[in-house]
Design a protein around this motif. Sequence first.
Motif, PDB file in Angstrom:
ATOM      1  N   ILE A 151      22.718  51.164  -1.564  1.00  0.00           N
ATOM      2  CA  ILE A 151      22.240  52.526  -1.332  1.00  0.00           C
ATOM      3  C   ILE A 151      23.104  53.474  -2.162  1.00  0.00           C
ATOM      4  CG2 ILE A 151      21.813  54.293   0.422  1.00  0.00           C
ATOM      5  CD1 ILE A 151      22.033  51.925   2.502  1.00  0.00           C
ATOM      6  N   THR A 204      18.703  44.731   6.787  1.00  0.00           N
ATOM      7  CA  THR A 204      17.964  45.525   7.771  1.00  0.00           C
ATOM      8  C   THR A 204      18.800  46.625   8.413  1.00  0.00           C
ATOM      9  OG1 THR A 204      18.462  44.053   9.627  1.00  0.00           O
ATOM     10  CG2 THR A 204      16.466  43.559   8.334  1.00  0.00           C
ATOM     11  N   LYS A 205      20.043  46.716   8.026  1.00  0.00           N
ATOM     12  CA  LYS A 205      20.914  47.736   8.635  1.00  0.00           C
ATOM     13  C   LYS A 205      20.600  49.106   8.061  1.00  0.00           C
ATOM     14  CE  LYS A 205      22.988  44.586  10.936  1.00  0.00           C
ATOM     15  NZ  LYS A 205      22.273  44.151  12.104  1.00  0.00           N
ATOM     16  N   ARG A 206      20.763  50.099   8.935  1.00  0.00           N
ATOM     17  CA  ARG A 206      20.516  51.479   8.540  1.00  0.00           C
ATOM     18  C   ARG A 206      21.840  52.234   8.536  1.00  0.00           C
ATOM     19  NH1 ARG A 206      15.180  53.562   9.395  1.00  0.00           N
ATOM     20  NH2 ARG A 206      16.198  55.518   9.850  1.00  0.00           N
ATOM     21  N   LEU A 207      21.962  53.134   7.592  1.00  0.00           N
ATOM     22  CA  LEU A 207      23.146  53.973   7.522  1.00  0.00           C
ATOM     23  C   LEU A 207      23.249  54.781   8.811  1.00  0.00           C
ATOM     24  CD1 LEU A 207      25.279  54.449   5.318  1.00  0.00           C
ATOM     25  CD2 LEU A 207      23.960  56.433   4.610  1.00  0.00           C
ATOM     26  N   ASP A 208      24.421  54.874   9.376  1.00  0.00           N
ATOM     27  CA  ASP A 208      24.675  55.653  10.589  1.00  0.00           C
ATOM     28  C   ASP A 208      25.301  56.979  10.154  1.00  0.00           C
ATOM     29  OD1 ASP A 208      26.202  56.762  12.842  1.00  0.00           O
ATOM     30  OD2 ASP A 208      25.678  54.893  13.868  1.00  0.00           O
ATOM     31  N   ASN A 209      24.546  58.047  10.303  1.00  0.00           N
ATOM     32  CA  ASN A 209      25.019  59.361   9.844  1.00  0.00           C
ATOM     33  C   ASN A 209      26.332  59.771  10.499  1.00  0.00           C
ATOM     34  OD1 ASN A 209      22.851  59.678   8.110  1.00  0.00           O
ATOM     35  ND2 ASN A 209      21.633  60.823   9.587  1.00  0.00           N
ATOM     36  N   ASP A 252      18.765  40.065   6.561  1.00  0.00           N
ATOM     37  CA  ASP A 252      20.110  40.652   6.561  1.00  0.00           C
ATOM     38  C   ASP A 252      21.025  40.047   5.510  1.00  0.00           C
ATOM     39  OD1 ASP A 252      20.004  42.780   8.250  1.00  0.00           O
ATOM     40  OD2 ASP A 252      20.667  41.685  10.027  1.00  0.00           O
ATOM     41  N   CYS A 262      27.183  51.494   9.041  1.00  0.00           N
ATOM     42  CA  CYS A 262      25.792  51.265   9.460  1.00  0.00           C
ATOM     43  C   CYS A 262      25.669  51.067  10.957  1.00  0.00           C
ATOM     44  CB  CYS A 262      25.222  50.049   8.727  1.00  0.00           C
ATOM     45  SG  CYS A 262      25.006  50.313   6.956  1.00  0.00           S
ATOM     46  N   GLN A 263      24.441  51.250  11.442  1.00  0.00           N
ATOM     47  CA  GLN A 263      24.128  51.027  12.855  1.00  0.00           C
ATOM     48  C   GLN A 263      24.097  49.549  13.158  1.00  0.00           C
ATOM     49  OE1 GLN A 263      20.333  52.991  13.234  1.00  0.00           O
ATOM     50  NE2 GLN A 263      21.252  55.005  13.187  1.00  0.00           N
TER      51      GLN A 263
END
Length: 152
Positions: free
Chosen positions: A47, A63-68, A41, A151-152
Motif C-alpha cells: 500500500i 486480507t488485512k486492512r490498514l487501521d487508521n 493472507d 493493520c486490523q
Amino acid sequence: MSLQSVKDFLSRHAPEITVIETEASSATVALAAEAHGVEPDQIAKTICLRIGTEPVLVVAAGTKRLDNRKFKDRFGVKPRMLDAEEVLATTSHPVGGVCPFGLPSPIKIFCDVSLQAFDEVVPAAGATNAAVRIATQRLVALTDAEWADLCQ
C-alpha cells in the motif's frame, strides 16, 4: 519498465529469487492467491501512502486492512492513500503490481506484523501479472523494512 526494474533489482541483490509471470492477472489479492496457490493472507500486498509530504510503503498480509487509529498513533497523522497516478510516479509500478522492489528512489518501507504468520509470502513484482515467492524475513532484510503494527 516497472517489471524490468524489479528484475534488475533482484538480479543485483537477490539473484536466487525469480520473478513469476502468469498468464492471468494477479492484480487483486484473490486473483494473486489463486494464481500462486496460496491463501489470500500469504499475498503480501503493498500500500502506497503519504505521511505529510513523504511517501511510504506498507506491506501487509493480503486480507488485512490498514487501521487508521494504529497508523495515527504510530505516525501522528491519518494515513493518506496515493491515487493511481501518484503511485505510478512514486514507485514506477502500476496499481496491482506495486511492490517494495525496484523503486526509482528510496522510500521508507514498513512490514505489518500480520506477515509474521508466514515463513514465505508472495508480493507483486512490478506488474499486474508478476510476483515473487520470498521468505518473509528475507523480504524485510532485502527492502530494509521496519516491522510495524498498522493493520486490523
